[in-house]
Structures are given as structure tokens and as C-alpha cells.
Design a protein around this motif. Structure first.
Motif, PDB file in Angstrom:
ATOM      1  N   ASN A   1       0.806  -1.228   0.000  1.00 15.32           N
ATOM      2  CA  ASN A   1       0.000   0.000   0.000  1.00 15.32           C
ATOM      3  C   ASN A   1       0.835   1.272   0.000  1.00 15.32           C
ATOM      4  O   ASN A   1       0.299   2.360   0.164  1.00 15.32           O
ATOM      5  CB  ASN A   1      -0.927   0.008   1.218  1.00 15.32           C
TER       6      ASN A   1
ATOM      7  N   ASN B 265      -0.700   5.107  -0.204  1.00 17.18           N
ATOM      8  CA  ASN B 265      -0.559   5.950   0.985  1.00 17.18           C
ATOM      9  C   ASN B 265       0.215   7.236   0.708  1.00 17.18           C
ATOM     10  O   ASN B 265      -0.186   8.310   1.158  1.00 17.18           O
ATOM     11  CB  ASN B 265       0.130   5.168   2.110  1.00 17.18           C
TER      12      ASN B 265
ATOM     13  N   GLN C 266      -1.886   9.609  -1.451  1.00 16.45           N
ATOM     14  CA  GLN C 266      -2.924  10.222  -0.628  1.00 16.45           C
ATOM     15  C   GLN C 266      -2.330  11.323   0.257  1.00 16.45           C
ATOM     16  O   GLN C 266      -2.899  12.404   0.378  1.00 16.45           O
ATOM     17  CB  GLN C 266      -3.605   9.163   0.235  1.00 16.45           C
ATOM     18  N   TYR C 267      -1.194  11.063   0.868  1.00 21.17           N
ATOM     19  CA  TYR C 267      -0.554  12.054   1.730  1.00 21.17           C
ATOM     20  C   TYR C 267      -0.175  13.311   0.946  1.00 21.17           C
ATOM     21  O   TYR C 267      -0.450  14.433   1.384  1.00 21.17           O
ATOM     22  CB  TYR C 267       0.694  11.456   2.393  1.00 21.17           C
TER      23      TYR C 267
END
Length: 83
Positions: free
Chosen positions: A24, A28, A31-32
Motif C-alpha cells: 500500500n 498511501n 494520498q498524503y
């Protein structure tokens, strides 16, 4: 020679790392970056993907290997004796 071996093995290591160890990671980090408004979704997706990281690993290993070899050769260089 060592940097070539590392560069050849780099794609396999990247694949294993991002497929089995941290599957992931890309989701991740994308998204961050989008949430922190560092990059847009498209920019983050283009940068944070397996292909991009494999290429960075190959060229990073080759360039750092070349730089390291040059620095080591400066320290190991023998002085020519003059008569």
C-alpha cells in the motif's frame, strides 16, 4: 562493476519491496501528498509508481556507483615517481 550488479538487481528488489513488503506504499504516499497539497492527484500518481521507482533505482545506483568509484580512485591513486 559493483554498481552495475546493484543496478541490475535493483528492479527485482523494488518489485519485491512494493509488491509483497509494502503493497500500500504508493496509495498511501499519493494520498498524503494530495492531502498536504504538495502535488495534484495526477502529479503524485505519475511520480509515485513502480515503474518510476524502478527507473530511479537503476539510474541512482549507476550514478552513485560512478561517483563513489571516482572518489575512491582519488584516494587510492598512486603518485608517479619522478627521477
Amino acid at each position: 562493476m559493483l554498481s552495475v550488479v546493484v543496478s541490475v538487481l535493483s528492479p527485482l528488489v523494488q518489485y519485491i519491496t512494493f509488491t509483497f513488503i509494502t503493497p500500500n506504499f504508493f496509495n498511501n504516499i499519493i494520498q498524503y501528498y494530495v492531502e498536504q497539497k504538495i502535488q495534484t492527484q495526477i502529479e503524485a500518481e505519475n511520480y509515485f509508481n513502480l515503474k518510476s521507482y524502478i527507473l530511479q533505482g537503476i539510474f541512482g545506483a549507476l550514478s552513485m556507483g560512478t561517483i563513489t568509484a571516482a572518489i575512491v580512485s582519488l584516494f587510492l591513486k598512486t603518485k608517479k615517481e619522478t627521477n
